[in-house]
Design a protein around this motif. Structure first.
Motif, short mmCIF file in Angstrom:
data_model
loop_
_atom_site.label_atom_id
_atom_site.label_comp_id
_atom_site.label_asym_id
_atom_site.label_seq_id
_atom_site.Cartn_x
_atom_site.Cartn_y
_atom_site.Cartn_z
N SER A 40 -0.04 6.69 0.88
CA SER A 40 -0.40 5.93 -0.32
C SER A 40 -0.79 6.92 -1.43
O SER A 40 -1.50 7.89 -1.19
N GLU A 94 8.47 4.27 -6.26
CA GLU A 94 8.42 4.52 -4.81
C GLU A 94 9.78 4.94 -4.29
O GLU A 94 9.89 5.91 -3.53
N ARG A 122 10.72 8.60 -2.65
CA ARG A 122 11.29 8.70 -1.30
C ARG A 122 12.63 9.44 -1.33
O ARG A 122 12.92 10.23 -0.43
N VAL A 125 6.22 8.04 0.64
CA VAL A 125 5.35 7.16 -0.15
C VAL A 125 5.65 5.73 0.23
O VAL A 125 6.74 5.23 -0.02
N SER A 179 3.32 3.24 -0.58
CA SER A 179 2.75 2.40 -1.63
C SER A 179 2.14 3.28 -2.72
O SER A 179 1.69 4.39 -2.46
N ILE A 180 2.17 2.74 -3.92
CA ILE A 180 1.49 3.35 -5.06
C ILE A 180 0.51 2.31 -5.57
O ILE A 180 0.88 1.18 -5.84
#
Length: 99
Positions: free
Chosen positions: A58, A80, A84, A90, A92-93
């Motif tokens: 995250s 995201e 990737r 990642v 989640s952001i």
């Protein structure tokens, strides 16, 4: 035995301390992630964002206002996917509004 205090540079301190070294690496990684998605961020919103902390898979972006966060929230899936595709794990952001 007398203690001798001597000045060390920040770079020396981070190299000699595992904790500081890890924090420096995470800060650098977070900044690199923000640079990687910069072209996906509308130019008027770029100044409202700052790279935030990384917690496992995250990542947090710091946003200056609720209005900017609302617009950025719509772009998170693209951010995201882009990260990737560039090799970052990642899942989640999250956004944090700075007050």
């Amino acid at each position: 035995m007398p203690r001798r205090h001597h000045a060390v540079t920040l770079q020396q301190a981070t190299q000699e301390s595992p904790t500081l070294s890890m924090l420096t690496a995470l800060t650098r990684d977070s900044s690199e992630r923000l640079r990687a998605i910069e072209k996906l961020i509308p130019p008027t919103l770029r100044p409202t964002l700052q790279a935030g902390p990384i917690d496992g898979t995250s990542w947090c972006l710091l946003v200056r206002s609720n209005a900017a966060a609302a617009k950025i929230r719509q772009l998170l899936p693209a951010f995201e996917a882009h990260l990737r595709s560039r090799g970052w794990e990642v899942n989640s952001i999250r956004l944090k509004i700075q007050t």
